[in-house]
Design an enzyme around this catalytic site. Structure first.
Site, PDB file in Angstrom:
ATOM      1  N   ASP A 349       0.815  -1.202   0.000  1.00  0.00           N
ATOM      2  CA  ASP A 349       0.000   0.000   0.000  1.00  0.00           C
ATOM      3  C   ASP A 349       0.850   1.254   0.000  1.00  0.00           C
ATOM      4  O   ASP A 349       1.832   1.355   0.730  1.00  0.00           O
ATOM      5  CB  ASP A 349      -0.944  -0.014   1.197  1.00  0.00           C
ATOM      6  CG  ASP A 349      -2.093  -0.968   0.958  1.00  0.00           C
ATOM      7  OD1 ASP A 349      -3.131  -0.498   0.473  1.00  0.00           O
ATOM      8  OD2 ASP A 349      -1.935  -2.168   1.223  1.00  0.00           O
ATOM      9  N   THR A 350       0.402   2.212  -0.808  1.00  0.00           N
ATOM     10  CA  THR A 350       1.192   3.382  -1.143  1.00  0.00           C
ATOM     11  C   THR A 350       0.231   4.470  -1.584  1.00  0.00           C
ATOM     12  O   THR A 350      -0.881   4.184  -2.009  1.00  0.00           O
ATOM     13  CB  THR A 350       2.145   3.039  -2.323  1.00  0.00           C
ATOM     14  OG1 THR A 350       2.987   1.957  -1.948  1.00  0.00           O
ATOM     15  CG2 THR A 350       3.014   4.220  -2.716  1.00  0.00           C
ATOM     16  N   VAL A 351       0.654   5.742  -1.510  1.00  0.00           N
ATOM     17  CA  VAL A 351      -0.070   6.797  -2.216  1.00  0.00           C
ATOM     18  C   VAL A 351       0.883   7.488  -3.176  1.00  0.00           C
ATOM     19  O   VAL A 351       2.068   7.656  -2.892  1.00  0.00           O
ATOM     20  CB  VAL A 351      -0.709   7.836  -1.266  1.00  0.00           C
ATOM     21  CG1 VAL A 351      -1.750   7.179  -0.387  1.00  0.00           C
ATOM     22  CG2 VAL A 351       0.320   8.579  -0.429  1.00  0.00           C
ATOM     23  N   ILE A 366       5.802  10.078  -4.114  1.00  0.00           N
ATOM     24  CA  ILE A 366       5.227   8.815  -3.659  1.00  0.00           C
ATOM     25  C   ILE A 366       5.648   8.537  -2.224  1.00  0.00           C
ATOM     26  O   ILE A 366       6.791   8.783  -1.835  1.00  0.00           O
ATOM     27  CB  ILE A 366       5.619   7.659  -4.602  1.00  0.00           C
ATOM     28  CG1 ILE A 366       4.692   6.459  -4.418  1.00  0.00           C
ATOM     29  CG2 ILE A 366       7.085   7.299  -4.501  1.00  0.00           C
ATOM     30  CD1 ILE A 366       4.694   5.519  -5.617  1.00  0.00           C
ATOM     31  N   SER A 368       4.902   5.779   1.285  1.00  0.00           N
ATOM     32  CA  SER A 368       4.373   4.443   1.545  1.00  0.00           C
ATOM     33  C   SER A 368       4.708   3.944   2.948  1.00  0.00           C
ATOM     34  O   SER A 368       5.742   4.283   3.515  1.00  0.00           O
ATOM     35  CB  SER A 368       4.966   3.456   0.523  1.00  0.00           C
ATOM     36  OG  SER A 368       4.584   2.132   0.788  1.00  0.00           O
TER      37      SER A 368
END
Length: 531
Positions: A349-351, A366, A368
């Site tokens: 999961d990351t944005v 990015i 995470s």
């Protein structure tokens, strides 16, 4: 051109500035920061800080960060590696003495020193415009006053109830009624609000020194961790030189190892040996993309590591000869069964955030915590969710990515940037752990080779090779049954994906019209917006 009868969304278009994120609060925050006089770097940091609050399963200040930055929309792209290192006392022997063959997830052993706040503060000092306290103010407000739970956030949260319930402090914060908050319910994180306010006032020292660092260290050591205050105080990221490749006249920029960005470039180099005569979603084209990814990932898992601790053959990985050799192995009649040994990490999961401002400064950002909610461990006094990035290490003696003191693991999170003719063309990124390198190549290829608009490319059905030596592939349910049948006939084992695969955001600069266009992942809650 979009088919307006299909249930998707239009590409966003604006004249002045644009932000694309995976959460509505974050996109709105970025635009407000831009309209208040901030630049793209201010907006990206502000948006990420908000997502660390409102999308806590995907990211947090207890995670890591990588950034690409193109000042004034030129082709001189800066890269920042904000990934953390292991504690100085942590050794391979520590795991061997305990009979461990892999790094446990919900364990202090998987917690490397978080690098995100160091990255934010350094990048803001060097490239931001607004006061740092103003940049973090929206995140503080959401944490303190509350935020409404969105659908994808709820879905991901719900799946981690068991993990969160295993840690008392995590359960107190994230299972306030003994369960995950439901869609539309309000949630608050007052401890995190206080921590963010301290960082806003004191900068990186508010996180890496003082009471916040002491809380994290004391908590980790109480669980058997080897972290020290010195490990936190000495944590520091670095500016690095991007790695690049040319793809059909476009220059694609990625952060160098210890990230897997170079593997996205390798996949593109392999794809450059195939033209676009095959329809974009045909079994032939998907076969090529799957095999290019399998071959590139085998190379990744054999060689990508912290270059300060191991030799990483960057030039060889990017050489035309290596890509040609791998491309020649692809046989459209059948799936490959012989690949080098490698171990693939699972979905993470990351944005990812893309912002372009009115001066055409472009930020590809990015952040995470690796797995959803990272370790599921939360420092009790400061409310920081601790990531589990240490799980990316190998515990095999002699492997380049073997765990060692003060070492950074192989990283899956990778921002991307595209330039052409001396100017920035696209700021883009893809979420989804190991899918990211494939996702970068898939997105760029669909836009460049097939002329798709960015939203159309993002919305396409996705597949991921997951089988190590075996040609095993996860496929979203939207992949047509006849395509699955044909790939199966060729020797691929196609299995349904348990989750939507990845996510993406991208902003493209239209030099001819002086405008911006953006796309955002339909598998997430967010959007691209501009003004």
């Amino acid at each position: 051109m979009r088919n307006f009868e299909k249930p998707t969304r239009s590409t966003a278009v604006s004249a002045k500035a644009m932000a694309a994120t995976s959460h509505p609060y974050a996109t709105l925050t970025a635009l407000k920061i831009l309209q208040a006089g901030g630049n793209a770097m201010d907006a990206a940091i502000a948006a990420c800080a908000v997502q660390c609050v409102v999308e806590p399963g995907s990211t947090g200040i207890g995670g890591d960060c990588f950034v690409l930055y193109a000042p004034k929309g030129g082709d001189k792209v800066l890269a920042y590696n904000g990934s953390g290192r292991t504690p100085k006392a942590l050794t391979l022997e520590w795991f061997e003495e305990r009979g461990l063959s892999e790094v446990p997830r919900q364990s202090p052993a998987s917690v490397t020193i978080p690098g995100a706040i160091d990255a934010w503060t350094r990048l803001h000092t060097d490239h931001g415009r607004l006061p740092f306290a103003e940049v973090l103010a929206p995140a503080i407000a959401y944490a303190e006053e509350g935020y409404a739970i969105t659908p994808r956030v709820h879905r991901d949260w719900l799946r981690e109830e068991k993990l969160l319930s295993a840690d008392k402090d995590a359960a107190n914060i994230f299972l306030p009624k003994g369960r995950a908050p439901r869609i539309g319910e309000m949630h608050r994180q007052p401890l995190l609000a206080a921590t963010l306010r301290l960082i806003a006032n004191e900068g990186r020292d508010g996180f890496y020194k003082g009471r916040v660092a002491a809380d994290m260290v004391e908590y980790l050591r109480s669980l058997g961790g080897l972290h020290t205050l010195e490990d936190f105080a000495s944590a520091q990221g670095e500016y690095v030189t991007p790695v690049t490749t040319d793809f059909r006249g476009y220059t694609v920029h990625e952060c160098p190892p210890n990230g897997q960005g170079i593997i996205a470039l390798l996949i593109l180099n392999i794809l450059s040996h195939f033209d676009s005569k095959y329809e974009a979603t045909s079994p032939d084209r998907l076969h090529i993309e799957i095999e290019a990814t399998r071959l590139a990932y085998a190379a990744r898992d054999a060689w990508i590591a912290d270059p300060s601790k191991a030799e990483v053959p960057v030039d060889e990985l990017l050489s035309t000869e290596f890509a040609a050799k791998l491309a020649s192995m692809i046989d459209l009649n059948r799936a490959l069964t012989e690949l080098p040994d490698f171990e693939m990490p699972l979905h993470k999961d990351t944005v990812y955030i893309s912002v372009v401002d009115d001066e055409r400064n472009a930020v590809s950002f990015i952040n995470s915590i690796f797995d959803c909610f990272g370790t599921g461990l939360v420092a009790p006094q400061c409310g920081v969710v601790l990531h589990n990035r240490g799980q990316s290490f190998s515990l095999k003696r002699g492997h380049p990515n073997v765990i060692a003191p003060s070492k950074r693991p192989l990283h899956t999170i990778i921002p991307g940037m595209v330039t052409r003719n001396g100017q920035t063309e696209m700021s883009f990124g893809v979420m989804g752990g190991y899918y990211q390198a494939m996702g970068h190549a898939h997105l760029i290829s669909k836009v460049v080779d097939y002329g798709m608009d960015m939203q159309e490319a993002i919305d396409l059905p996705r597949l991921i090779p997951v089988g190590g030596k075996a040609p095993r592939v996860e496929a979203e349910h939207t992949v047509p049954a006849e395509t699955v049948a044909e790939l199966t006939r060729r020797g691929f084992e196609i299995v349904p994906a348990e989750d939507p695969i990845g996510g993406a955001q991208v902003i493209r600069i239209d030099r001819e019209n002086g405008t911006l266009s953006g796309a955002s992942e339909s598998r997430k809650d967010g959007m691209a917006l501009g003004y």
